[in-house]
Design a protein around this motif. Structure first.
Motif, PDB file in Angstrom:
ATOM      1  N   PRO A  17       0.808  -1.228   0.000  1.00 53.51           N
ATOM      2  CA  PRO A  17       0.000   0.000   0.000  1.00 53.51           C
ATOM      3  C   PRO A  17       0.838   1.275   0.000  1.00 53.51           C
ATOM      4  N   HIS A  18       1.981   1.244   0.709  1.00 56.20           N
ATOM      5  CA  HIS A  18       2.840   2.430   0.719  1.00 56.20           C
ATOM      6  C   HIS A  18       3.374   2.724  -0.681  1.00 56.20           C
ATOM      7  N   VAL A  19       3.888   1.700  -1.360  1.00 54.72           N
ATOM      8  CA  VAL A  19       4.474   1.897  -2.684  1.00 54.72           C
ATOM      9  C   VAL A  19       3.418   2.351  -3.680  1.00 54.72           C
ATOM     10  N   VAL A  20       2.270   1.678  -3.696  1.00 54.48           N
ATOM     11  CA  VAL A  20       1.245   1.940  -4.716  1.00 54.48           C
ATOM     12  C   VAL A  20       0.490   3.230  -4.444  1.00 54.48           C
ATOM     13  N   GLU A  21       0.129   3.488  -3.180  1.00 52.29           N
ATOM     14  CA  GLU A  21      -0.790   4.581  -2.875  1.00 52.29           C
ATOM     15  C   GLU A  21      -0.123   5.810  -2.271  1.00 52.29           C
ATOM     16  N   ARG A  22       1.095   5.678  -1.744  1.00 48.06           N
ATOM     17  CA  ARG A  22       1.777   6.841  -1.178  1.00 48.06           C
ATOM     18  C   ARG A  22       2.936   7.316  -2.047  1.00 48.06           C
ATOM     19  N   GLU A  23       3.682   6.388  -2.614  1.00 46.21           N
ATOM     20  CA  GLU A  23       4.764   6.779  -3.516  1.00 46.21           C
ATOM     21  C   GLU A  23       4.250   7.028  -4.937  1.00 46.21           C
ATOM     22  N   HIS A  24       3.131   6.400  -5.287  1.00 47.54           N
ATOM     23  CA  HIS A  24       2.548   6.565  -6.620  1.00 47.54           C
ATOM     24  C   HIS A  24       1.059   6.842  -6.488  1.00 47.54           C
ATOM     25  N   LEU A  25       0.430   7.232  -7.587  1.00 47.68           N
ATOM     26  CA  LEU A  25      -0.985   7.613  -7.557  1.00 47.68           C
ATOM     27  C   LEU A  25      -1.877   6.431  -7.929  1.00 47.68           C
TER      28      LEU A  25
END
Length: 231
Positions: free
Chosen positions: A108-116
């Protein structure tokens, strides 16, 4: 009714355009499907996966030094030290914990916080996510690094994005988590599709892309399909 649905759609589009500061919304989106490679072999401690360690490698460095002194004089002791450790319940627990932390915290961090993007499903070594086309390739690479806990781009220092990956571990939100290690790999299928393409067909192409990455790509690979509006 249909008029109300159209009005809601127009209001939503206008709000999104204002938020992003764009005049036109993207007509293409991407889906990615990531899956860990050779999970059965890893759980079984198969030597081919290089994830099983020897008894000697499991010793503390101070103990290892004394062990090596005795092993130099006793071939059977050396043979014991070079033997792969037997698979134990603790190994399975460690793998289960690593996969849980990967799917529930790191993904979730990579997909939703680092990317849109948005995580549609994440469980164990399986990931299904939707992303803007511009974020697709960077997110795929980042997830691949996160799965192993190794990102050469920032090895030895903190990553400004909040997630640090080094030596098989992930450090996120003041929490140190074990990942699958540098010898564990994952494959990823990806689809770039027009928003009017039938979703069922898009998902079929996504599964086929993931299988190509594993079979034709030889694992530790990705495969990309583009579905245009005209087919």
């Amino acid at each position: 009714d249909r008029e109300a649905d159209d009005a809601t759609r127009r209001d939503t589009e206008r709000l999104v355009k204002q938020t992003l500061g764009v005049k036109r919304l993207e007509t293409y989106y991407s889906l990615i499907m990531l899956d860990g490679d050779r999970m059965g072999a890893i759980l079984a401690g198969d030597a081919a996966t290089k994830t099983a360690i020897t008894y000697r490698e499991s010793f503390h460095p101070a103990v290892r030094a004394g062990f090596d002194q005795h092993a130099a004089r006793q071939p059977r002791i050396k043979q014991y030290g070079d033997t792969k450790r037997a698979v134990s319940p603790n190994r399975h627990l460690a793998i289960s914990g690593a996969l849980n932390d990967f799917s529930q915290h790191v993904v979730p961090h990579v997909v939703e916080r680092e990317h849109l993007g948005r995580v549609l499903y994440a469980g164990g070594d399986d990931v299904l996510a939707m992303l803007p086309v511009a974020d697709m390739l960077p997110a795929m690479q980042r997830l691949r690094h996160a799965y192993s806990g190794e990102d050469p781009a920032h090895e030895g220092g903190r990553d400004p994005r909040g997630l640090t990956l080094n030596q098989g571990f992930a450090y996120l939100d003041r929490r140190l988590m074990r990942m699958m290690g540098k010898h564990a790999t994952a494959s990823c299928g990806a689809v770039v599709a027009h928003h009017q393409a039938p979703l069922g067909a898009v998902l079929r192409e996504l599964r086929a892309a993931e299988q190509r990455a594993k079979n034709e790509g030889g694992r530790n690979a990705f495969s990309l399909t583009v579905i245009k509006r005209g087919g």
